[in-house]
Structures are given as C-alpha cells and as structure tokens.
Design a protein around this motif. Structure first.
Motif, PDB file in Angstrom:
ATOM      1  N   UNK A  39       0.814  -1.222   0.000  1.00 52.12           N
ATOM      2  CA  UNK A  39       0.000   0.000   0.000  1.00 52.12           C
ATOM      3  C   UNK A  39       0.847   1.272   0.000  1.00 52.12           C
ATOM      4  N   UNK A  40       1.959   1.222   0.722  1.00 46.10           N
ATOM      5  CA  UNK A  40       2.783   2.437   0.823  1.00 46.10           C
ATOM      6  C   UNK A  40       3.253   2.935  -0.535  1.00 46.10           C
ATOM      7  N   UNK A  41       3.426   1.991  -1.481  1.00 48.00           N
ATOM      8  CA  UNK A  41       3.939   2.424  -2.780  1.00 48.00           C
ATOM      9  C   UNK A  41       2.842   2.905  -3.723  1.00 48.00           C
ATOM     10  N   UNK A  42       1.588   2.781  -3.322  1.00 45.44           N
ATOM     11  CA  UNK A  42       0.520   3.197  -4.249  1.00 45.44           C
ATOM     12  C   UNK A  42      -0.482   4.200  -3.667  1.00 45.44           C
ATOM     13  N   UNK A  43      -0.645   4.246  -2.341  1.00 47.27           N
ATOM     14  CA  UNK A  43      -1.658   5.139  -1.754  1.00 47.27           C
ATOM     15  C   UNK A  43      -1.019   6.496  -1.450  1.00 47.27           C
ATOM     16  N   UNK A  44      -1.741   7.562  -1.720  1.00 48.22           N
ATOM     17  CA  UNK A  44      -1.261   8.910  -1.392  1.00 48.22           C
ATOM     18  C   UNK A  44      -2.055   9.459  -0.202  1.00 48.22           C
ATOM     19  N   UNK A  45      -2.883  10.448  -0.437  1.00 50.08           N
ATOM     20  CA  UNK A  45      -3.560  11.135   0.667  1.00 50.08           C
ATOM     21  C   UNK A  45      -5.051  10.823   0.753  1.00 50.08           C
ATOM     22  N   UNK A  46      -5.504   9.752   0.052  1.00 50.97           N
ATOM     23  CA  UNK A  46      -6.952   9.558  -0.086  1.00 50.97           C
ATOM     24  C   UNK A  46      -7.656   9.283   1.245  1.00 50.97           C
ATOM     25  N   UNK A  47      -6.983   8.589   2.173  1.00 51.85           N
ATOM     26  CA  UNK A  47      -7.655   8.139   3.392  1.00 51.85           C
ATOM     27  C   UNK A  47      -8.337   9.304   4.114  1.00 51.85           C
ATOM     28  N   UNK A  48      -7.651  10.438   4.151  1.00 50.27           N
ATOM     29  CA  UNK A  48      -8.182  11.581   4.906  1.00 50.27           C
ATOM     30  C   UNK A  48      -9.349  12.265   4.185  1.00 50.27           C
ATOM     31  N   UNK A  49      -9.602  11.875   2.949  1.00 48.13           N
ATOM     32  CA  UNK A  49     -10.750  12.447   2.231  1.00 48.13           C
ATOM     33  C   UNK A  49     -12.046  11.760   2.642  1.00 48.13           C
ATOM     34  N   UNK A  50     -11.955  10.596   3.256  1.00 45.00           N
ATOM     35  CA  UNK A  50     -13.193   9.893   3.632  1.00 45.00           C
ATOM     36  C   UNK A  50     -13.276   9.543   5.118  1.00 45.00           C
ATOM     37  N   UNK A  51     -12.127   9.451   5.799  1.00 37.17           N
ATOM     38  CA  UNK A  51     -12.157   9.034   7.209  1.00 37.17           C
ATOM     39  C   UNK A  51     -12.835  10.106   8.053  1.00 37.17           C
ATOM     40  N   UNK A  52     -13.526   9.663   9.097  1.00 34.58           N
ATOM     41  CA  UNK A  52     -14.064  10.606  10.074  1.00 34.58           C
ATOM     42  C   UNK A  52     -13.104  10.726  11.255  1.00 34.58           C
ATOM     43  N   UNK A  53     -12.461   9.619  11.564  1.00 29.43           N
ATOM     44  CA  UNK A  53     -11.441   9.597  12.612  1.00 29.43           C
ATOM     45  C   UNK A  53     -10.298   8.727  12.121  1.00 29.43           C
ATOM     46  N   UNK A  54      -9.072   9.066  12.513  1.00 32.52           N
ATOM     47  CA  UNK A  54      -7.930   8.188  12.201  1.00 32.52           C
ATOM     48  C   UNK A  54      -7.229   7.875  13.511  1.00 32.52           C
ATOM     49  N   UNK A  55      -6.998   6.589  13.730  1.00 32.95           N
ATOM     50  CA  UNK A  55      -6.359   6.201  14.977  1.00 32.95           C
ATOM     51  C   UNK A  55      -4.934   5.698  14.722  1.00 32.95           C
ATOM     52  N   UNK A  56      -4.066   6.015  15.681  1.00 37.79           N
ATOM     53  CA  UNK A  56      -2.697   5.513  15.618  1.00 37.79           C
ATOM     54  C   UNK A  56      -2.424   4.825  16.951  1.00 37.79           C
ATOM     55  N   UNK A  57      -2.001   3.587  16.864  1.00 35.82           N
ATOM     56  CA  UNK A  57      -1.736   2.824  18.099  1.00 35.82           C
ATOM     57  C   UNK A  57      -0.395   3.269  18.689  1.00 35.82           C
ATOM     58  N   UNK A  58      -0.428   3.721  19.970  1.00 38.48           N
ATOM     59  CA  UNK A  58       0.807   4.062  20.678  1.00 38.48           C
ATOM     60  C   UNK A  58       0.913   3.080  21.852  1.00 38.48           C
ATOM     61  N   UNK A  59       1.816   3.325  22.773  1.00 37.26           N
ATOM     62  CA  UNK A  59       1.924   2.405  23.918  1.00 37.26           C
ATOM     63  C   UNK A  59       0.677   2.462  24.781  1.00 37.26           C
ATOM     64  N   UNK A  60      -0.189   1.477  24.665  1.00 33.83           N
ATOM     65  CA  UNK A  60      -1.375   1.427  25.527  1.00 33.83           C
ATOM     66  C   UNK A  60      -2.426   2.486  25.214  1.00 33.83           C
TER      67      UNK A  60
ATOM     68  N   UNK B 221       6.157   8.343  13.570  1.00 31.60           N
ATOM     69  CA  UNK B 221       6.928   7.089  13.636  1.00 31.60           C
ATOM     70  C   UNK B 221       6.001   5.891  13.808  1.00 31.60           C
ATOM     71  N   UNK B 222       4.986   6.073  14.655  1.00 32.33           N
ATOM     72  CA  UNK B 222       4.050   4.964  14.889  1.00 32.33           C
ATOM     73  C   UNK B 222       3.264   4.652  13.620  1.00 32.33           C
ATOM     74  N   UNK B 223       2.895   5.709  12.882  1.00 28.74           N
ATOM     75  CA  UNK B 223       2.158   5.491  11.627  1.00 28.74           C
ATOM     76  C   UNK B 223       2.976   4.662  10.642  1.00 28.74           C
ATOM     77  N   UNK B 224       4.280   4.862  10.689  1.00 25.28           N
ATOM     78  CA  UNK B 224       5.148   4.206   9.706  1.00 25.28           C
ATOM     79  C   UNK B 224       5.876   2.990  10.245  1.00 25.28           C
ATOM     80  N   UNK B 225       5.444   2.532  11.423  1.00 18.70           N
ATOM     81  CA  UNK B 225       6.175   1.456  12.095  1.00 18.70           C
ATOM     82  C   UNK B 225       6.146   0.153  11.297  1.00 18.70           C
ATOM     83  N   UNK B 226       4.983  -0.163  10.744  1.00 16.70           N
ATOM     84  CA  UNK B 226       4.886  -1.424  10.007  1.00 16.70           C
ATOM     85  C   UNK B 226       5.296  -1.189   8.559  1.00 16.70           C
ATOM     86  N   UNK B 227       6.301  -1.913   8.128  1.00 17.58           N
ATOM     87  CA  UNK B 227       6.815  -1.723   6.769  1.00 17.58           C
ATOM     88  C   UNK B 227       6.142  -2.697   5.801  1.00 17.58           C
ATOM     89  N   UNK B 228       6.114  -2.283   4.546  1.00 17.30           N
ATOM     90  CA  UNK B 228       5.694  -3.211   3.486  1.00 17.30           C
ATOM     91  C   UNK B 228       6.940  -3.824   2.867  1.00 17.30           C
TER      92      UNK B 228
END
Lengths: 346, 250, 285
Positions: A141-162, A194-201
């Motif tokens: 996904x990282x190599x093909x998706x740009x900024x589309x998610x924020x055009x439709x999401x109502x909330x975006x969550x990022x998992x941090x410690x707990x 950093x958390x958003x990008x933690x998981x690599x493709x």
C-alpha cells in the motif's frame, strides 16, 4: 485537525457504550479461524484491531454482495418500489488503504448518475481509520496510496503504547466521540509519525505509480497477458476481494408464491468468463488473457486516468486469494519488467 | 402458464437422494404444490399420468431398458429437466466407465450371480447422452433452493440461471480461509458454484459434485500442484469422482 | 415503508434503478424472431434522441437494453423492434396490447443530427442495426431539406430476416433518397435482389463525395471492420464515420461495468461514437 488520545481500555469502554446505545451498528475487525473479517460487534471483547488484513474489504457494507434495489409484484410494473437499507453504522479499524478504496468507490457511485443506494449507506456511516499495526506479506500500500484516506475518514487512529492517538478528521467524527474519555494528546508529532510508519511493506510496485498508465498503454501486446491468462482459473477471487472493484449484475428473484418479487444486485467481476457476453451470445472478452489485461488496465490505467489516483490500493488481497498465484499487480509488473519487449517498456 | 403445470419425477440409476431433497422441502412443499401439479412421484405418491409439462429425471442411464424408458418419458414431456449429478453427467455411477472391463466390475459387485440377466449393464450415460435435456440441475445431492429457483423460473417462463463460475467465489463471499492454505486439495477453482460453498465452509474440500464450470482451466491446476506439492493422480482421482470430464495433463 | 427499507420515500424519489411505466399500444410481427412494439408513457414523452436506447423490464423476469427505433417526438409514444433471444425479450414478445412494462432511459449518446446538417448521409446498416439507425433515418426524412443526398444500405442474413419491409418499399420508391439492400444468402427463399455481404453494395454507389458525406454504420460486431475498410477505400476520413456499438448494457448508468470498452462505459459515452474518437481503443472493434 484536532488530535486527541484515549487509553486502549477507555476506547473499549467507549465502544461498548456505543454498542449499548444502538444509535448505529458498530462494526469492527474480528478473528475468524486464523484470519480476520469485518463483522458487527456485540461487545468490544471480540474486537481484534491488531490485524494484518481482512478477507473482504469494508465495501461489503456499502455495496452488499446481494443488495435489494426494488420490490414488486411479478408482472405488474406499476408495483415497482425502490428500497434501500441505510441503517447508520460505524466501522472501526479500517486501514488507510481500505479508506483509499472507499474514496474511489464514492467517486464511482456519486459522479455522473448518482447511485443513492450506495450513497445513502455511505452518508449514514462513520469511518474510523487505523494505521496498520501488523505486517502482511502481500501488502504494498505504501507504494501506491497517497492522501486519499483523509478524504473519507471521520477519525484516524494511531496505536501508541497502551493508547490510541485519534485524529479528528470530520465534524461527524467529532460528534461520534462525544461521551468517550478522549483527552488531550501528549505525544509529539514525530512520535505519532513514527508509529504510523512502524509497520513496513516488503512489497512495492517496481515503478512509480504516476508512470503506470502510460507504461501499461505501451505494453498492450506484452506476453504477460497471455502467460498469466493461461494460468488463470477465471475464478473471480481477485475481483471479489478487491476493495476498488464494484462491478455488479442485476437479477430478478421471486418468492415461491410468485406474488412477491425483488430486483437485486449481486457482485460480479470482469475476470469471470461470462462477464462481457451479450444477449446474442457474443463474448467481447472471450480469452482469459483479455480479461486478465482488462482487470490490470482498470486498476493501473482506466481508473487513474479518470480519478487521478492509482486504482489499486496495495492491500495484497488479490495476491493472497489467488490459487494460481498470478493476480497481484506487483507480480504482474515485475514480470513485465523482467521480460521487456524490444524497447516497448518505458 | 394458465393452469398449473403437470410435473412428474422419475428415477434411474441413483440413490434417490435428490428426490429426497424435494420430499424434504418441508413448508415449501406446500408452496411447490401451489405452483405445480405433481402427477407422478413414486417416492411420495401413487398414480400415473399420460403426459407431463415438466419431467424431472434423477439418475443415470445404464441399461437398455433405461434408454427405452427415458425416450418414452421424453416423448410424453414438454420439458425435461435432468436433476442431480447422476442425471447430469452420470455422477458417481460413471466411475465404472474408468475400469477396463465391465464384467470385472459386475463380478466385484455381485459375486457369483453377476451373470443374471437383470444385472445387464452398459457404460453409464448422463440423460443428455440419450435424449434432449432442456435444463440441468447439478449437484450430489441437488440444492433444494436451486431446485425451487428452477421451478419458479420455468413457471415464469424464463431460463433458469445456473452459475457458470467456480466455487471459489462463494468461498470468498463467506470469507473462508482457502483450504489449499490448510494443506487440503480442493477442486473449488474448477468446480461449478451454486452450492454456497457448503463443504469448504465446513472445512471439507470441494469434490466438484456439481461438475465444473463450462471452461475449466484444468491446466492451471499444475500451478497449484507445484505450489502445494500434490501429484496429478491425487487431483485426477478427485475429478473423476462425480463423472466430470476434464483431464489434468502434464 | 418495508422492513428492508430504512431510506423511506427518499430512495423512491432518487433511485436510478426505478423504472417508470409504459403501456404497449401496438405490436406487429416482423420476422420469426423480431417484432415491432409501440409503447406509450403516461403524461410525457420519452424525450430521446436518434440512436439512444432504454432499459425495458418485466417485473420477475428482468431488464434488457433495447434500441429506440422511432425518431424524436413530442408524442408520448415511442417504438422499438425487439428480437426474441432471451428471457426478458421472450416475455415482452408474449405481451398483449394494453399490458405494461417498466422503462428506464433514454440512455447513451445519439447520432449527431445537428452536426450533420447540410451534408450527405450514408447509412450502412446490418441486421437489427437498422433498428437504431431507423430513428435517425426517419428524423432525416422528416427534416429532408436539412440534409443533402441520403443513401440507405441494408443487409441481412436472408430474406426472411428483413425488417420494416413496408417502409423499405416506400424508401425504394422515393426519388429523393437512394436505397439498396442485400442478403448474405437466399436460403432457398424467393429473392431477386442483391446477394452478398453489405460491403458488396458500396461499389454500386456512384458520386459519393467523401468530403461532404457522413457514413453512419450500425450492425453486428463482425461488420464494422469490413465496412470501415471499404469506406477508407472510398477515401472517407475517420471523422466522417459514425458508428453505434453493441455491448452488454446492464445498468445503463455507467456503474455495473459490463459494457466497458477500454476506459469507456459504452452505455453512457456511447453507443454512438465518431470512429475517429474510438479507433485507438484496443477493445472497440
């Protein structure tokens, strides 16, 4: 954009409250066997946000596999009634690539002739996004998706410690989280990033997506279509699991008493043999290779030319679900790159 | 159709399990009888009729008498529907066609009495190898709902719609994990859907009991064989089970 | 409101899949498999342009895309010729005058009759391709002074498949148009006219000025390639060739994907195209 945070426990309590309130159906990711699916939640216990990919994308809620369009009395056209189930729903834990796909679907159903059956379901939905926390070996996904998610999401969550950091993207999202213990964010933007990008493709489309429409156009005659077509079962798995495929067939079904009838739409796909067969029996895409090319062209050329975004969001579902192991766009373009035809490739 | 169509059920070489599916329609039996007039159905009623609007045929054709009887039924029927895999392709009965000698088959089954005249048999045929068949309802056994949809379609005057796509579609719709990934050999990619992927959904690999799609890509099975390390024999044995024709060649 | 519907009246107002009702007002058999149908809408005209199509439906059976064969009109009536080749068309064939059908449309692009004013028109039609072409032919004949020479070529498989035979007789007898027809084979029937595929009629035409003539080509998929080759031989430019293409139009509103040809939804962007605009498409012809 407002950024808040909530502890994992508080988030689960918040969801339980939402489920109890029944203002909308709460849908989330749950485990099924050794894999994951989107399903309606009865409580937050079953929620499995730490997932790699779901079998089907969330499109099944906006364009159900079998969707009622009309009801009628058979033989009586004056009885046609348009019907639609657009009960409010909140879908929790949608990865950013699936949100990008919803953006593509929204455009397909809203532009030109507006399809209210789809759009009303979308209007009445809340999309809670989540940055992936788990690696999936087919994802690119990282190599093909740009900024589309924020055009439709109502909330975006990022998992941090707990905690979950929650980006409040829309007014609808802001209303949705009222009553939950969402508090001021204390993480730095760098930490969040950093958390958003933690998981690599591991996978990546070998050429820049902006170049692909032209690249495919120049490779219409490439042997890849025939080579891969030969291996294709025409089973349609790749298009069925694809979050940006929305082709459908329309059917009439009647009750056994022949007094009640329904016109329904069901998922269909261009990889199936009979997809382009006309009433007179002529099949406009008879060969497997033609169908295979059409699917890749749709993602890599036709949709980008229309919507200015790559038509594939890199979820990896097609590659994962292909018994013959040929469906993934990365695999297709890699093959083309490895077998360049007399200067045809760009 | 003005008055209710006259419908009859007949069986040839089969286990009568498909007729049992109809007898087991429960409350829909009433709906069915509101729609059609069942004039012959040995399994649930007595009585005979001279001609039929629709004849439903279960079972395969394996004897000279069968041929004569099915031809007679065909002559007296406006529409003839082969239902169940035995009638459609010969089904399990067709397995004997793969053996070198029918005599040996008979000896194996009937022992010393194998030569008695009523045990005379020839290689198994599907119904459409003997008479014209208007519609096929595949499956071992048939799917009750598909049977009803065919009856409804005929009553409405439209062509019944039997899927021409593989079972994989229905598996994906049910969000099943692929059985190949669980180390099982599944014929889903070749098999005709319509069953709702009932076996794979319960962890049992597909045996293509509804036959294959119109143009199965049996050669692509090689890719799978290599990917999951199976032999051609393992696949071919499964394909042969329900009298399905495609051959996996190297 | 029913249990399946939580959208209420709004969806009834806005659904692009909800047909309106048309009544069958006349019906006439044309060939063994083709019949002529005249439908009437209540209170308004269909508002179609020549070359467009509509989705006709029978509740319980389904929907089918059908070309409109009458010219545009303020009248509430419109005409179609329907070939009985599937469940829906079979059900339409068994309708009686006074029966009703569902209709959605009109859909698609139309023959650019305004752009063609002052030019010669050459219609090249094969089989039921005559049906959508007739809408443009009758329009041109109604506005005869707006167009220069009008030539109509019609070919079909055998004499028994000829359509609009009464009108064809009229067209043959008119001296302000040229009409030629052919059949692929006589098939044992009495036939004194031309025998051969449609392209055998083109050399019979004299004085066609390719710079001042538009060719309108409608027929089965196989026909286009050969007709266009012949038109090229006659020095037609691609900008002067107009085609109407068949595809599987299912939804009519550019969503379902069945009619897609390269990046184009034929139900919305077609079925009528200038050949010049689609010749680069790999899936067009």
């Amino acid at each position: 954009m407002e950024i808040l945070k909530i502890s994992e426990n508080d988030f689960m309590s918040f969801l339980d409250k939402k489920i109890d309130e029944k203002a909308e159906k709460v849908i989330g990711v749950v485990k099924k066997g050794s894999h994951f699916v989107f399903n309606e939640l009865e409580s937050s216990d079953k929620l499995a946000l730490d997932y790699d990919v779901t079998m089907l994308p969330p499109k099944k809620y906006f364009q159900p596999p079998k969707e009622l369009l009309l009801k009628y009395k058979p033989g009586n056209p004056e009885s046609y009634r348009a019907v639609n189930n657009c009960d409010p729903m909140a879908i929790v834990g949608i990865h950013y690539y699936d949100l990008a796909a919803i953006y593509m679907m929204d455009r397909a159903f809203s532009e030109g002739e507006r399809d209210e059956h789809y759009m009303k379901k979308r209007d009445n939905s809340i999309l809670v996004g989540l940055y992936p926390t788990k690696y999936f070996k087919y994802r690119f996904a990282k190599s093909v998706v740009r900024d589309q998610a924020y055009k439709v999401a109502d909330l975006m969550m990022v998992k941090m410690n707990g905690d979950y950091v929650v980006e409040v993207v829309s007014e609808k999202g802001k209303d949705f989280i009222k009553g939950g213990n969402f508090i001021e964010n204390t993480y730095t933007l760098q930490e969040i990033d950093d958390a958003k990008n933690k998981v690599k493709d591991d996978q990546k489309i070998p050429i820049s997506v902006e170049l692909i429409p032209d690249y495919l156009g120049k490779n219409h005659g490439h042997p890849v279509w025939e080579v891969f077509g030969e291996k294709c079962f025409s089973c349609g798995s790749c298009v069925l699991v694809c979050p940006t495929c929305y082709c459908f067939d329309v059917r009439d079904e009647v009750e056994l008493n022949l007094e009640e009838g329904k016109r329904i739409r069901i998922w269909d796909g261009c990889m199936l043999e009979d997809f382009a067969v006309c009433a007179d029996g002529h099949n406009f895409r008879k060969e497997k290779g033609q169908r295979f090319r059409h699917r890749i062209y749709r993602k890599g050329k036709h949709l980008p030319e229309k919507y200015h975004y790559f038509g594939c969001v890199g979820c990896g579902r097609c590659q994962y679900s292909c018994a013959a192991d040929i469906a993934g766009p990365v695999k297709v373009i890699k093959y083309m790159e490895d077998n360049k035809q007399g200067g045809q490739n760009v | 159709m003005g008055s209710k169509p006259k419908v009859a059920f007949f069986d040839f070489a089969c286990c009568e399990g498909c007729q049992l599916q109809i007898a087991n329609l429960e409350e829909d039996v009433i709906g069915l009888t509101n729609l059609v007039d069942v004039v012959e159905f040995r399994e649930i009623l007595t009585g005979k009729a001279p001609e039929y609007d629709i004849a439903f045929i279960e079972g395969s054709i394996t004897r000279k008498e069968d041929e004569e009887r099915i031809k007679d039924i065909r002559e007296r029927s406006k529409l003839l529907v082969a239902f169940g895999q035995c009638a459609v392709s010969g089904g399990i009965n067709r397995l004997k066609n793969n053996r070198e000698s029918l005599e040996d088959v008979k000896k194996e089954v009937y022992g010393d009495s194998y030569n008695m005249p009523h045990l005379d048999t020839f290689p198994t045929k599907g119904v459409d190898e003997v008479v014209k068949v208007d519609f096929h309802i595949p499956g071992c056994p048939i799917d009750k709902n598909e049977f009803l949809s065919v009856v409804k379609a005929i009553a409405l005057g439209k062509a019944p719609s039997i899927p021409n796509y593989p079972v994989c579609i229905e598996c994906k719709l049910r969000e099943n994990e692929c059985l190949f990934d669980l180390d099982q050999v599944c014929l889903g990619p070749l098999a005709r859907a319509g069953c709702g992927a009932v076996c794979p959904s319960n962890g049992v690999p597909c045996d293509a009991c509804r036959g294959t799609v119109d143009n199965p890509n049996q050669n692509a099975m090689h890719e799978i064989l290599e990917k999951y390390n199976y032999t051609i024999d393992e696949i071919q044995r499964k394909i042969n089970l329900f009298g399905v024709k495609p051959e996996v060649k190297k | 409101m029913c249990e399946d519907c939580t959208c209420g009246e709004e969806i009834q107002k806005n659904s692009i899949y909800l047909p309106e009702v048309a009544e069958l007002v006349s019906k006439k058999k044309m060939t063994d498999i083709d019949s002529f149908f005249e439908f009437e809408l209540k209170g308004h005209s269909l508002g179609h342009l020549p070359g467009q199509f509509a989705e006709i439906s029978i509740p319980g059976i389904g929907e089918a895309p059908i070309s409109i064969s009458s010219p545009p009109s303020d009248d509430n009536k419109f005409e179609m010729v329907i070939r009985n080749i599937g469940s829906v068309t079979n059900a339409i064939h068994s309708l009686n005058v006074g029966d009703k059908v569902g209709i959605r449309g009109p859909f698609g692009t139309s023959f650019p009759m305004n752009n063609l004013r002052g030019k010669n028109l050459l219609f090249v039609t094969g089989g039921i391709g005559l049906v959508p072409a007739r809408s443009a032919i009758l329009y041109a004949l109604q506005n005869r002074a707006d167009y220069k020479d009008i030539t109509i070529l019609f070919g079909c498989k055998e004499p028994g498949q000829r359509l609009f035979t009464d009108e064809i007789e009229e067209w043959k007898n008119r001296n302000d148009i040229t009409f030629l027809e052919t059949v692929d084979t006589c098939n044992g029937e009495k036939w004194e006219g031309n025998v051969g595929v449609i392209t055998t009629l083109l050399p019979k035409l004299k004085n066609i000025d390719p710079l001042e003539t538009y060719a309108i080509v409608v027929g089965p998929p196989i026909m286009y390639k050969y007709v266009i080759m012949s038109l090229h031989d006659m020095d037609f430019s691609d900008k002067k060739i107009i085609v109407s293409l068949e595809r599987r139009m299912k939804c009519g509103v550019g969503k379902c994907g069945h009619c897609q040809m390269d990046n184009i939804y034929v139900c919305q962007d077609g079925a009528v195209f200038y050949y010049d605009d689609i010749k680069h498409l790999k899936e067009a012809l």
